[in-house]
Design an enzyme around this catalytic site. Structure first.
Site, PDB file in Angstrom:
ATOM      1  N   ASP A   1      56.923  18.231-123.498  1.00  0.00           N
ATOM      2  CA  ASP A   1      55.728  19.079-123.504  1.00  0.00           C
ATOM      3  C   ASP A   1      55.065  19.040-122.138  1.00  0.00           C
ATOM      4  O   ASP A   1      55.475  18.256-121.259  1.00  0.00           O
ATOM      5  CB  ASP A   1      54.749  18.675-124.628  1.00  0.00           C
ATOM      6  CG  ASP A   1      54.376  17.181-124.590  1.00  0.00           C
ATOM      7  OD1 ASP A   1      54.509  16.551-123.515  1.00  0.00           O
ATOM      8  OD2 ASP A   1      53.951  16.669-125.630  1.00  0.00           O
TER       9      ASP A   1
ATOM     10  N   GLU B   1      50.723  20.485-132.856  1.00  0.00           N
ATOM     11  CA  GLU B   1      49.532  19.961-133.528  1.00  0.00           C
ATOM     12  C   GLU B   1      49.628  20.212-135.033  1.00  0.00           C
ATOM     13  O   GLU B   1      50.471  21.004-135.485  1.00  0.00           O
ATOM     14  CB  GLU B   1      48.285  20.657-132.954  1.00  0.00           C
ATOM     15  CG  GLU B   1      48.079  20.436-131.451  1.00  0.00           C
ATOM     16  CD  GLU B   1      47.553  19.046-131.086  1.00  0.00           C
ATOM     17  OE1 GLU B   1      47.818  18.076-131.829  1.00  0.00           O
ATOM     18  OE2 GLU B   1      46.887  18.936-130.033  1.00  0.00           O
TER      19      GLU B   1
ATOM     20  N   ASN C   1      46.683  12.100-134.481  1.00  0.00           N
ATOM     21  CA  ASN C   1      46.482  13.197-135.449  1.00  0.00           C
ATOM     22  C   ASN C   1      47.808  13.656-136.057  1.00  0.00           C
ATOM     23  O   ASN C   1      47.840  14.651-136.782  1.00  0.00           O
ATOM     24  CB  ASN C   1      45.767  14.372-134.777  1.00  0.00           C
ATOM     25  CG  ASN C   1      46.631  15.054-133.714  1.00  0.00           C
ATOM     26  OD1 ASN C   1      47.715  14.557-133.371  1.00  0.00           O
ATOM     27  ND2 ASN C   1      46.174  16.174-133.183  1.00  0.00           N
TER      28      ASN C   1
ATOM     29  N   HIS D   1      50.492  14.637-134.289  1.00  0.00           N
ATOM     30  CA  HIS D   1      51.275  15.608-133.512  1.00  0.00           C
ATOM     31  C   HIS D   1      52.603  15.015-133.036  1.00  0.00           C
ATOM     32  O   HIS D   1      52.763  13.799-132.885  1.00  0.00           O
ATOM     33  CB  HIS D   1      50.464  16.234-132.371  1.00  0.00           C
ATOM     34  CG  HIS D   1      50.141  15.344-131.228  1.00  0.00           C
ATOM     35  ND1 HIS D   1      48.980  15.441-130.507  1.00  0.00           N
ATOM     36  CD2 HIS D   1      50.834  14.311-130.660  1.00  0.00           C
ATOM     37  CE1 HIS D   1      48.975  14.541-129.546  1.00  0.00           C
ATOM     38  NE2 HIS D   1      50.094  13.841-129.620  1.00  0.00           N
TER      39      HIS D   1
END
Ligand code: PGA
Length: 243
Positions: free
Chosen positions: A67, A141, A134, A136
């Site tokens: 990413d 996400e 979270n 991800h």
């Protein structure tokens, strides 16, 4: 889906380096997707040590970054390109390192270029991944479709926070990123999920033991035919099953 639990972060880092080195010994031209973040720093340190000692040779290996931030010059210290330039390429010779261009004028074109490079390289042999607090996976996400491909995404606040120190404030931190999609990660011939620390314990348990669900992107690894999780004891502390 196998989970291996190590006593310490250093042991996790050594096991992650072992996985890469074993693959590359068998297939020197292996194609890897590698993460940035705090978790893999020990793995990169260990790879660097092995390269210095002549124990690891990745000179025929191609690496793709999983990413990247979007909308910032690629030589900005916050980019994942800069991360790899600090932690990987000065220490270990690769055949090639490909990262998405954080400053590409057209994100869609850049994602297509990057996805094309992976296809041209013969696909990914191994995707090494961190897990966000979270849930991800790369910059996928919560809510990311499991059939998603390389694309521009909006980043959650908790994902942006670690980058904020480079920009002076959260408001000044890029709000979007480029990422391999969940489907692209699942296409890799093998995958390795890394988790370290108590801050990841709850999300690791949801990702590995909860039902695979788009609300927890990392739970997609349960759908992978050849995925292992490598956890230190703290990150594994909320798993119900003994591993
Ligand atoms: P971390 O990030 O390794 O810095 O905790 C993991 C991730 O966000 O994927």
């Amino acid at each position: 889906m196998q989970a291996e639990v190590t006593a310490t972060y250093d042991a996790l880092s050594a096991r992650a380096a072992d996985a890469i080195c074993a693959l590359v010994r068998e297939k020197p031209h292996a194609v890897l997707a590698l993460p940035s973040g705090a978790t893999p720093l020990g793995m990169y340190r260990e790879l660097a040590r092995r390269a210095r000692a002549g124990e690891a040779d990745l000179s025929a290996t191609t690496v793709f970054g999983v990413d990247e931030l979007y909308g910032v010059p690629s030589d900005h210290p916050a980019t994942n390109a800069s991360y790899f330039r600090e932690h990987l390429t000065p220490h270990i010779r690769l055949r090639a390192l490909h990262v998405m261009d954080s400053n590409a004028p057209e994100a869609g074109d850049e994602c297509a270029r990057f996805a094309g490079l992976i296809v041209a390289a013969g696909g990914l042999d191994l995707a090494v991944l961190g897990i966000g607090a979270n849930g991800h996976l790369a910059f996928n996400e919560p809510g990311s479709p499991f059939d998603s491909r390389t694309r521009l995404v909006a980043l959650e606040r908790s994902t942006r926070e670690p980058y904020a120190r480079y920009f002076g404030s959260l408001d000044a931190t890029p709000a979007t990123g480029l990422t391999l999609g969940i489907a692209g990660i699942l296409d890799a011939r093998s995958a390795l999920l890394l988790g370290s620390g108590t801050a990841k314990a709850a999300i690791v348990a949801r990702a590995l033991e909860g039902p695979p669900a788009e609300g927890v992107p990392a739970s997609a690894v349960q759908l992978h035919r050849d995925c292992a999780a490598l956890l230190d004891r703290d990150a594994a502390s909320q798993l119900r099953r003994a591993t």
